[in-house]
Every structure is written in C-alpha cells, then in structure tokens.
Design an enzyme around this catalytic site. Structure first.
Site, PDB file in Angstrom:
ATOM      1  N   ASP A 168       7.611   4.325  -4.205  1.00  0.00           N
ATOM      2  CA  ASP A 168       7.815   4.441  -2.759  1.00  0.00           C
ATOM      3  C   ASP A 168       8.942   5.447  -2.530  1.00  0.00           C
ATOM      4  OD1 ASP A 168       8.543   4.277  -0.116  1.00  0.00           O
ATOM      5  OD2 ASP A 168       8.425   2.091   0.008  1.00  0.00           O
ATOM      6  N   LYS A 188       8.309   9.331   6.604  1.00  0.00           N
ATOM      7  CA  LYS A 188       9.533   9.844   7.224  1.00  0.00           C
ATOM      8  C   LYS A 188       9.552  11.363   7.377  1.00  0.00           C
ATOM      9  CE  LYS A 188      12.462   5.901   5.905  1.00  0.00           C
ATOM     10  NZ  LYS A 188      12.710   5.210   7.151  1.00  0.00           N
ATOM     11  N   PHE A 220      13.060  -2.564   0.006  1.00  0.00           N
ATOM     12  CA  PHE A 220      12.679  -2.385   1.406  1.00  0.00           C
ATOM     13  C   PHE A 220      11.471  -1.459   1.446  1.00  0.00           C
ATOM     14  CE2 PHE A 220      12.276  -0.723   5.602  1.00  0.00           C
ATOM     15  CZ  PHE A 220      12.481  -1.846   6.388  1.00  0.00           C
TER      16      PHE A 220
HETATM   17  C1  LIG Z   1      11.501   3.013   1.044  1.00  0.00           C
HETATM   18  C2  LIG Z   1      10.867   2.734   2.364  1.00  0.00           C
HETATM   19  N1  LIG Z   1       9.584   2.353   2.419  1.00  0.00           N
HETATM   20  C3  LIG Z   1       8.961   2.109   3.576  1.00  0.00           C
HETATM   21  C4  LIG Z   1       9.630   2.207   4.790  1.00  0.00           C
HETATM   22  C5  LIG Z   1       8.921   1.888   6.065  1.00  0.00           C
HETATM   23  O1  LIG Z   1       8.710   3.035   6.837  1.00  0.00           O
HETATM   24  P1  LIG Z   1       8.357   2.923   8.395  1.00  0.00           P
HETATM   25  O2  LIG Z   1       9.595   2.442   9.093  1.00  0.00           O
HETATM   26  O3  LIG Z   1       7.962   4.316   8.793  1.00  0.00           O
HETATM   27  O4  LIG Z   1       7.225   1.959   8.510  1.00  0.00           O
HETATM   28  C6  LIG Z   1      10.975   2.592   4.776  1.00  0.00           C
HETATM   29  C7  LIG Z   1      11.726   2.691   6.046  1.00  0.00           C
HETATM   30  O5  LIG Z   1      12.933   2.672   6.091  1.00  0.00           O
HETATM   31  C8  LIG Z   1      11.606   2.855   3.544  1.00  0.00           C
HETATM   32  O6  LIG Z   1      12.899   3.217   3.485  1.00  0.00           O
END
Ligand SMILES: Cc1ncc(COP(=O)(O)O)c(C=O)c1O
Length: 408
Positions: free
Chosen positions: A232, A261, A147
């Site tokens: 990530d 976040k 994700f």
């Molecule tokens: C590992 C990871 N990458 C990217 C994102 C995307 O972040 P955003 O919702 O701020 O676009 C998330 C969101 O849950 C995430 O958990």
C-alpha cells in the site's frame, strides 16, 4: 439570511459548519480560501506554508501548472463516459503508469480505500482461481498499527479502537501480526494465505520505517510461501520518499501495488491497483467496477502526474531536501524533540509531551504560519509538497524550533 462566503470570516465559517457537517474530523481552526505551490491563504488573506500537503495528495504542490493545464484541457473536451464505453485517455494512463512502476496491468479506481478494497478482492480471487485455496477460506495477513482506509472491511483489520468501535460486525479473513517482524509474518502465513498487505512505511502510525531488510524479507517470504505481496503505497508512493515508490529503497517489486492520493495531482480523486498480469488477469467483466474509475478527466490528470514523475525531478528533490529535513530535525533532538523518523520529505516527529500534545503544537505552528497535522499523542507529521524550496524548509524548521523553545 446567510452572508455570501466571501464576506464571512474564518470564525463565521467554522461556526457555520458545526450544525450541518458531520463531526468526523477535528480540523485546525484555519479556513483556506486559495493556494499556490507550497502556500495556502485563509479567508482573511493570511498565508501559511503547507507542511502537510493533503496527507501527500499534494506532492506536486497546490495547482501545479502542468496538472491544472491538463485538467483544463480535458474539462473542455470530455469528463465522464463510465466504463460502459471506452474513452480516449485511459489507455495512455494505464500504459504509462504500468511502465513507471515496472508492473503490467492497471485497475483504475478513485479513492485510496477503494484501491485497498479492490486489492483485497483481487487477492482473494487469485487465491481461489490460481492458488487453489478452498472457497471462502482465503486469509490476508496485515500489520498492527496499519492504516489502509475507512471502509467496514478495512477497519475490520485495524488495531486502532477509535477507527473500529461501533462499526462491527467486521469482515473475517484477516490475520494481524506486528509490523517489522518477519518471524511473526512467517508464522502467520499458511496455505490459505492469499496475500500479505502492508505499508512500506506506516504513515498514520507516525511515519514508522521498518528495519533495513524487512521489505526484501517480505518479498522473499511471500514468494517462497506462494502468496502475494501487496504494498500500500497510497501515502508513501509517487516521489514522497525520494524514490518513485518506497519499496524501491530495498529494490523490491511487489505483486500488487496500491496507489492513490498524489496520483490525482490534488485535483481529482484517482487511485489504482497496479499488478502483474497473472494477478489482475483474474478479473472478468461484471466482477468488479466503479462508475467513476478511469474517467477521462482522472486519466488526463493521472497521465500528467505520471509524466511529472517520469522526469525524476520530484524524486530527486525529495531525496536532496530530505537531507535538509533530516539535518534540521537532528538539531532539534533534545530541544523539545525526543525522536524522529524521516525518509525523503516525510517525517514523524515526536515532541516532548511536557511541551504539548501534537494537537497543541500543530495549533501553535498554525499561529506562526505553518500547517502540519498531529498523528498519535505527541507526534506531528511533516510532509510538505515536493516543490518546497530549501529556504522554505529551513524557515519551517526555524519556526518549529521557536515554537518548541517557547515550551508549555
Ligand atoms: C496508506 C494508506 N492507505 C489508504 C488510505 C486511504 O485513502 P483514502 O483516504 O483516499 O480512502 C490512506 C489515507 O490516508 C493511506 O495513508
């Protein structure tokens, strides 16, 4: 005429959303009106322990006084310049974030998905400019069940059909391999590969923690094969796992780190690509940007977040209280819990499907004053603010035991 918000009940407000709000979420039926620390309060004044923490965007709890103070101070001075001009907050934010992560350069963005998109663009540019991959041939290897966000390019390499169906055509250039499988990764990486992009712990997939050695293996493999390792850490980073970064559990420094976040302290969206100079140095004026990325309010809050993390206090709390969480969950195995994965203050808990779906368990917990979120099927995710006390954590585990004990 519509009643003023303060005079409307939770039920009124939920019903009012229905015709005017896109139905891309299915929230629990709780309407939060205020919050402080680990606690939120709904419009009727009922209090709940927040065991989700905005999917880790609230690692420091709601309205942490240091962060609120930094935001207030900045609101009274300067909020937005765009990157057409310099602002007096950005240099310190970038310097301190780079120092915190052991990397050299920062590309400030806003949301997590933007950081991922930016990381992909930087990796492709690096592949063409530095590695010498022929034009438009660059590939990026990702993991199944990933994700990384919701943009069209990012859902192009999702393996979750509900995230993809109806949103094609998709962006080419991605190869998907099973997570936690170094042999599959080795087979997928070739001379066209710009980067391997993975979550050090897969959060949305249910807090899946790879085997010991996987992250170090990805580091060794990417170095040997001459491609970038992009971690990530948008959900796993910034104290959640008991370290500043989840990759630190295997002493790994990736080439590119994606953060978001909690970087915005639960106040403003702040994300960043942080990388070595040879990598982020491939970007030149006009090739990438964002109106809001690096704005002074975001930089002020982000700097205050980095300052909190520099103390090590939150990482320590996550590590120590993580033992309480792990111990409490271990006692629930066989009593409604079929298995769990935990690192720091972060756990994916598989509930016996006979007791209920993850959603049903989340609703029962909500009625008992605990807010959590299900992920897939019968898995619930626990990720409280790192400010939670041992007593609050034990009491949340006690409520979970009670709810599971009530059966279906
Ligand atoms: C590992 C990871 N990458 C990217 C994102 C995307 O972040 P955003 O919702 O701020 O676009 C998330 C969101 O849950 C995430 O958990």
């Amino acid at each position: 005429m519509t009643a003023p918000a303060h005079a409307r009940t939770s039920g009124d407000l939920i019903r009012a959303e229905e015709p005017v709000l896109a139905h891309n979420y299915h929230p629990l039926p709780v309407v939060v009106a205020r919050a402080e620390g680990t606690w939120v309060e709904d419009v009727e004044g009922r209090r709940y322990l927040d065991m989700l923490a905005g999917y880790s965007a609230l690692n420091f709890g709601h309205r942490h006084p240091v962060l609120i103070e930094a935001a207030h101070r900045q609101l009274d001075r300067l909020t937005l310049t765009s990157r057409a001009f310099h602002n007096d907050r950005l240099a310190e934010f970038a310097e301190r974030l780079a120092a915190l992560t052991g990397l050299d350069m920062v590309l400030p963005m806003n949301t997590g998905a933007e950081a991922v998109e930016s990381g992909i663009k930087v990796a492709r540019k690096w592949a063409y400019d530095v590695k010498g991959v022929p034009a438009d041939q660059a590939t990026i290897v990702v993991a199944a069940e990933n994700f990384h966000g919701r943009t069209t390019t990012i859902v192009s390499f999702s393996t979750d059909e509900s995230a993809r169906a109806g949103f094609g055509p998709f962006t080419p250039g991605f190869r998907i391999v099973p997570y936690n499988d170094l042999a599959a990764l080795e087979a997928a990486v070739d001379e066209t590969t710009a980067a391997v992009l993975i979550e050090p712990i897969q959060g949305e997939a249910g807090v899946l923690i790879p085997d010991e050695g996987y992250l170090a293996g990805v580091r060794e493999l990417t170095r040997r094969k001459g491609c970038l390792f992009i971690a990530d850490e948008i959900q796993s980073g910034l104290g959640r796992t008991g370290r500043t970064l989840a990759v630190e559990h295997e002493d790994v420094v990736p080439d590119v780190l994606l953060l978001g976040k909690a970087l915005g302290g639960g106040i403003v969206p702040v994300s960043a690509v942080v990388a070595r100079r040879e990598v982020l140095g491939v970007l030149h004026p006009g090739e990438h940007g964002s109106t809001f990325g690096g704005n002074p309010l975001a930089a002020a809050v982000g700097t205050a977040v980095v300052e909190l993390l520099e103390t090590g206090e939150f990482q320590r709390r996550a590590a120590e209280l993580g033992l309480v969480l792990r111990g409490g969950l271990a006692e629930l195995v066989g009593k409604g819990v079929t298995g769990f994965r935990a690192r720091g203050l972060w756990a994916g808990v598989d509930v016996d499907p006979a007791i209920g779906t993850g959603r049903e368990i989340s609703e029962r917990l909500m009625r008992e004053g605990i807010l959590v979120k299900d992920t897939h099927g019968s898995t619930i995710r626990l990720a409280p603010p790192l400010t939670i006390t041992a007593g609050e954590l034990r009491s949340a585990l006690g409520v979970l035991e009670k709810v599971l004990g009530e059966g279906n």
